[in-house]
Structures are given as structure tokens and as C-alpha cells.
Design a protein around this motif. Structure first.
Motif, mmCIF file in Angstrom:
data_model
loop_
_atom_site.group_PDB
_atom_site.id
_atom_site.type_symbol
_atom_site.label_atom_id
_atom_site.label_comp_id
_atom_site.label_asym_id
_atom_site.label_seq_id
_atom_site.Cartn_x
_atom_site.Cartn_y
_atom_site.Cartn_z
ATOM 1 N N ILE A 185 0.548 -38.651 9.857
ATOM 2 C CA ILE A 185 -0.341 -38.749 8.690
ATOM 3 C C ILE A 185 -1.058 -37.423 8.418
ATOM 4 O O ILE A 185 -2.063 -37.400 7.716
ATOM 5 C CB ILE A 185 -1.369 -39.885 8.877
ATOM 6 C CG1 ILE A 185 -2.079 -39.828 10.261
ATOM 7 C CG2 ILE A 185 -0.713 -41.255 8.757
ATOM 8 C CD1 ILE A 185 -3.220 -38.906 10.368
ATOM 9 N N ASN A 197 -7.513 -38.989 16.226
ATOM 10 C CA ASN A 197 -7.745 -40.295 15.600
ATOM 11 C C ASN A 197 -9.172 -40.814 15.740
ATOM 12 O O ASN A 197 -9.680 -41.477 14.846
ATOM 13 C CB ASN A 197 -6.771 -41.325 16.186
ATOM 14 C CG ASN A 197 -5.341 -41.066 15.778
ATOM 15 O OD1 ASN A 197 -4.930 -39.926 15.619
ATOM 16 N ND2 ASN A 197 -4.565 -42.118 15.588
ATOM 17 N N VAL A 204 -6.396 -39.071 6.783
ATOM 18 C CA VAL A 204 -5.076 -39.664 6.584
ATOM 19 C C VAL A 204 -4.490 -39.168 5.271
ATOM 20 O O VAL A 204 -5.100 -39.326 4.207
ATOM 21 C CB VAL A 204 -5.151 -41.208 6.548
ATOM 22 C CG1 VAL A 204 -3.768 -41.791 6.274
ATOM 23 C CG2 VAL A 204 -5.707 -41.753 7.841
#
Length: 227
Positions: A185, A197, A204
Motif C-alpha cells: 500500500i 503499520n 495507505v
């Protein structure tokens, strides 16, 4: 994050680690810092336990087959500069890729902590909590569905290295053969530099959503109609 947008990564067999936590409560004997010989210092014992735990992976795990991790992330003890406390607390994580290695490391953490404390006249209460088991992709299912992934993302399907993070999808894999994969992403020019993350700066690239949707839809259809 840090996988280019639209790339799919997978791995046959063990993929993501089992994640367990441990807590070790060391009980010594409180005394004044000016007379340490009158007590049992749980901080010194705790430091020895931290050092000794490092030998588990370096000396007892065959890391040529699969890696493992034993990390102490918390060390809590004491309230003043001139008092040796009566207790210390260690908290950490264990990461493994094999059930037998996991069981062996659990036993070694307990044995090392208890015996190290005993050698100094202290005690250690070891509590290990199991978290997510190993995420392991069924080899036959992975081989069967790989052509689908490659059709969805031609030239963008890559076998991944082992990942020491953990994933609760593994509980489904314990009930039925499973295939877990990642969809990148991160814009190509940011790959390798983007926030991870769990960062508040996590970003994203929503172009990846189409790849993910296509992959899941085609996998379901191909699996059902080829059964």
C-alpha cells in the motif's frame, strides 16, 4: 507498509511468528542501599536473568532452520535511590515459527529465571501467556492458488521473507488449510521510507484496494469452481 502499491507477497509454510508474552516476578529481600549484604537484590538478579535469557536463542535454537526471538521489554523495580527493593518485574515477548521450538523456549525461560534467582537466594515466579500461534500457509493450497494471484497482479507477486510480527488469522488456519498474503500500500517512490503499520503517520495508497478486492474475489471464484 513499505511494499509497493499493488504488489502481493506470500510465503509457503511458516510465514508470521507465534507471539507469546511472559512476566517474571522476582522476590528478594529489601535492605538499605548502604548495607546491601543484609538483603537480596532483585535488581541484580533481574539483570542476570535478562542476560541469561539471551542464551536461549544464541545457544539452544537452531537458527539455520527457523529464527526465534526472546525480548525483555520492561524492567520495573525500586522507588528510591538508596533502597534495595524486595521485588522486580520483567515483561517480554517470545516469537517462534515452530510449535516444538515454542514449547522448548517456554520451558527454558522458566528454568533459567527460576534457577538464576535460586542461585542468589531469591525466587522467580514465571508466567507465560500464549498469544497468536504461527501463521503457516498450507503448501498445497498456496501452490494451487498462486496462479490466481499471478493473474490478478502479473509480475507483482513475490515470495516474502519470514516476518516476526504475528497475526490472528492463524486461528482459522488451525481449523482449515489457509492462505495468508499481503497487499502493498506504499507508493513506489516511498517504499522503504514510509511509516510502519502501527505509526500515527501510517499512509495507505488507496489504489491498492482494487488489487486486494480483485485478489480475494478471484481466489474465492477459482477455488470454488476448481473444486
Amino acid at each position: 507498509a513499505n511494499v509497493p502499491t499493488g504488489r502481493i507477497t506470500y510465503r509457503r509454510g511458516p510465514f508470521m511468528a507465534a507471539s507469546d508474552s511472559f512476566e517474571i516476578i522476582i522476590k528478594g529481600q529489601q535492605t538499605h542501599g548502604s548495607t546491601p549484604w543484609r538483603g537480596i537484590d532483585p535488581i541484580v538478579v533481574g539483570a542476570q536473568i535478562v542476560n541469561n535469557l539471551q542464551t536461549i536463542v544464541s545457544r539452544y535454537v537452531n537458527i539455520t532452520e527457523l529464527p526465534a526471538i526472546v525480548t525483555v521489554g520492561q524492567f520495573q523495580s525500586g522507588v528510591r535511590n538508596n533502597i534495595i527493593p524486595d521485588t522486580a518485574r520483567l515483561v517480554g515477548t517470545i516469537r517462534t515459527f515452530d510449535d516444538n521450538v515454542q514449547a522448548d523456549i517456554h520451558a527454558r525461560v522458566k528454568k533459567i529465571a527460576e534457577n538464576t534467582a535460586l542461585a542468589s537466594g531469591a525466587t522467580a515466579d514465571v508466567r507465560i501467556s500464549r498469544g497468536n500461534p504461527v501463521t503457516s500457509n498450507d503448501p498445497a493450497l498456496t501452490a494451487r492458488m498462486l496462479p490466481t494471484l499471478e493473474r490478478v497482479a502479473p509480475g507483482m507477486v513475490v515470495e516474502s521473507e519470514l516476518i516476526t510480527g504475528a497475526e490472528d488469522f492463524t486461528f482459522f488456519q488451525r481449523a482449515a488449510p489457509g492462505l495468508f498474503f499481503f497487499v502493498g500500500i506504499t507508493p513506489t517512490d516511498q517504499a522503504g521510507k514510509a511509516a510502519q503499520n502501527h505509526s500515527p503517520r501510517f499512509f495507505v495508497d488507496e489504489k491498492a484496494l482494487l488489487t486486494g478486492l480483485r485478489a480475494l474475489s478471484h481466489l474465492a471464484a477459482d477455488y470454488l469452481f476448481s473444486s
